[in-house]
Design a protein around this motif. Sequence first.
Motif, PDB file in Angstrom:
ATOM      1  N   PRO A 136      42.125  28.689  37.231  1.00 31.57           N
ATOM      2  CA  PRO A 136      41.727  30.186  37.402  1.00 31.57           C
ATOM      3  C   PRO A 136      42.656  31.313  38.682  1.00 31.57           C
ATOM      4  O   PRO A 136      42.862  30.015  39.130  1.00 31.57           O
ATOM      5  CB  PRO A 136      40.244  28.969  37.816  1.00 31.57           C
ATOM      6  CG  PRO A 136      40.478  27.820  38.352  1.00 31.57           C
ATOM      7  CD  PRO A 136      41.981  27.903  37.714  1.00 31.57           C
ATOM      8  N   PRO A 137      41.644  32.337  38.526  1.00 31.58           N
ATOM      9  CA  PRO A 137      42.019  33.216  39.890  1.00 31.58           C
ATOM     10  C   PRO A 137      41.175  32.242  41.124  1.00 31.58           C
ATOM     11  O   PRO A 137      39.957  31.778  40.869  1.00 31.58           O
ATOM     12  CB  PRO A 137      41.089  34.366  39.381  1.00 31.58           C
ATOM     13  CG  PRO A 137      40.873  34.290  37.772  1.00 31.58           C
ATOM     14  CD  PRO A 137      40.550  33.118  37.208  1.00 31.58           C
ATOM     15  N   TYR A 166      44.130  41.300  26.349  1.00 32.90           N
ATOM     16  CA  TYR A 166      45.755  41.220  25.491  1.00 32.90           C
ATOM     17  C   TYR A 166      46.009  39.747  26.087  1.00 32.90           C
ATOM     18  O   TYR A 166      46.746  39.493  25.130  1.00 32.90           O
ATOM     19  CB  TYR A 166      46.875  42.287  27.315  1.00 32.90           C
ATOM     20  CG  TYR A 166      46.177  41.468  28.358  1.00 32.90           C
ATOM     21  CD1 TYR A 166      45.046  42.645  28.892  1.00 32.90           C
ATOM     22  CD2 TYR A 166      47.022  40.414  29.061  1.00 32.90           C
ATOM     23  CE1 TYR A 166      44.505  42.234  31.031  1.00 32.90           C
ATOM     24  CE2 TYR A 166      46.437  40.768  30.509  1.00 32.90           C
ATOM     25  CZ  TYR A 166      45.104  40.915  31.035  1.00 32.90           C
ATOM     26  OH  TYR A 166      44.980  40.222  32.330  1.00 32.90           O
TER      27      TYR A 166
HETATM   28  C1  LIG Z   1      46.270  32.470  37.560  1.00 32.21           C
HETATM   29  S1  LIG Z   1      45.930  33.730  35.654  1.00 32.21           S
HETATM   30  C2  LIG Z   1      46.508  31.717  34.426  1.00 32.21           C
HETATM   31  C3  LIG Z   1      48.100  32.664  34.089  1.00 32.21           C
HETATM   32  C4  LIG Z   1      48.427  31.739  33.571  1.00 32.21           C
HETATM   33  N1  LIG Z   1      48.638  30.443  33.782  1.00 32.21           N
HETATM   34  C5  LIG Z   1      49.921  32.240  33.109  1.00 32.21           C
HETATM   35  O1  LIG Z   1      51.018  31.657  33.343  1.00 32.21           O
HETATM   36  O2  LIG Z   1      50.458  33.419  32.760  1.00 32.21           O
HETATM   37  C6  LIG Z   1      44.355  33.929  35.374  1.00 32.21           C
HETATM   38  C7  LIG Z   1      43.645  33.908  34.850  1.00 32.21           C
HETATM   39  O3  LIG Z   1      41.951  33.703  34.258  1.00 32.21           O
HETATM   40  C8  LIG Z   1      41.804  34.928  33.451  1.00 32.21           C
HETATM   41  N2  LIG Z   1      40.348  35.171  33.749  1.00 32.21           N
HETATM   42  C9  LIG Z   1      39.559  35.521  34.516  1.00 32.21           C
HETATM   43  N3  LIG Z   1      38.460  34.405  34.536  1.00 32.21           N
HETATM   44  C10 LIG Z   1      37.944  34.405  33.943  1.00 32.21           C
HETATM   45  C11 LIG Z   1      37.285  33.704  32.756  1.00 32.21           C
HETATM   46  N4  LIG Z   1      35.697  33.670  33.577  1.00 32.21           N
HETATM   47  N5  LIG Z   1      37.222  33.185  31.829  1.00 32.21           N
HETATM   48  C12 LIG Z   1      38.083  32.698  30.768  1.00 32.21           C
HETATM   49  N6  LIG Z   1      39.327  33.356  31.969  1.00 32.21           N
HETATM   50  C13 LIG Z   1      39.169  34.073  33.315  1.00 32.21           C
HETATM   51  C14 LIG Z   1      42.627  36.028  33.825  1.00 32.21           C
HETATM   52  O4  LIG Z   1      42.463  37.064  32.703  1.00 32.21           O
HETATM   53  C15 LIG Z   1      44.080  35.565  33.898  1.00 32.21           C
HETATM   54  O5  LIG Z   1      44.592  36.020  32.633  1.00 32.21           O
END
Ligand SMILES: C[S@@+](CC[C@H](N)C(=O)[O-])C[C@H]1O[C@@H](n2cnc3c(N)ncnc32)[C@H](O)[C@@H]1O
Length: 354
Positions: A202-203, A56
Amino acid sequence: MIKYIGSKRRLVPVLGEICERAGARRALDLFTGTTRVAQEFKRRGAHVTAVDTARYAEAFAQTYVALDGAAADAQQIGAALADLAARPDVDGYVTETFCRQSRFFQPHNGRRIDAIREAIEHDYRESWMYPVLLTSLLEAADRVDSTTGVQMAYVKQWAPRSFQALELRVPELVPGTGTAVRTDACEAVHALGPFDVAYLDPPYNQHRYFTNYHVWETIVAWDAPVHYGIACKRVDARDAHTKSVFNERRAMPAALAQVIRDVDAELLVVSYNNESWVTIEDLCAMCAARGSAVRVLEYDSRRYVGALIGIHAPNGKRVGRVSHTRNVEYVVLAGEPKLVARAASSSDAQPLRA
Ligand SMILES: C[S@@+](CC[C@H](N)C(=O)[O-])C[C@H]1O[C@@H](n2cnc3c(N)ncnc32)[C@H](O)[C@@H]1O
């Protein structure tokens, strides 16, 4: 814009200002999620590369980042959405899985989602509007869902908004240029760039985006997956390839250090909050290892609504207490001392350390 844990909605103006003060022409949003930050960088004149593993997020990035809003034909999008809105109801996978076996949407909206998503796949798969139509559908579905903002559970009583009829709207496209990439940040980061500014969000703990937003993942994939549990999660949520190293307590610090080390950017901007597995001191040490000056800005932030209403068992009974309702958001800047000072100079946050 959809409800999303960790979305940097409130920090967007601050991050945009940092990007502009740094004079960035090429910006990276490495964990882009909703693309809110990437959009702001784009508005401030940068060519933005938006990266995420989620399907998404790729649809959002293709819509809001890769597509030039000044060149896209909004009338054509409006006509396509009107066409989709006129399609007859379909009682399909979404209605059965997310309205009857679970209760994420009311069946009248499930039938709309089934009809519209099927028509997008059938009639618009090769169109430049494909991601735009998906984005419009996801945002419409989000406005009538019956959750607190994550899809690990749905609320016991139908949420008031779920009674409303699903309505497709034309997404507000952003003028400018950008690139959308669906990939794992750890694998791709060394090959992306160079950038003037790289933003990392990142998470930082066990909460998986793949399971928290499995309904969006399925609507985009449109693969009618086998599912399990009361939330009807995709069965591939159990597979290693859908898991992020950033959700593994032991592996996450090294992954974060690697990404921080390998990103090719003049100015590194890292979001961080105090619910993380790594300490702010460790994060600063990772940034300092780039040979940079490091500055930390601090913001008080209201926690997402799921935390505010408490923790409930599937039968709706309250089983836990909310430990706190506010958290602290940090923005860590790393780069040449003058650049860091310039980028941080407009911020109204308290600099914690220089
Ligand atoms: C804290 S959220 C980011 C939120 C974003 N800054 C916003 O304002 O909507 C972390 C994102 O990292 C993605 N994610 C998790 N592991 C990842 C990886 N190994 N590589 C790239 N994206 C990753 C998740 O799908 C999630 O959308």
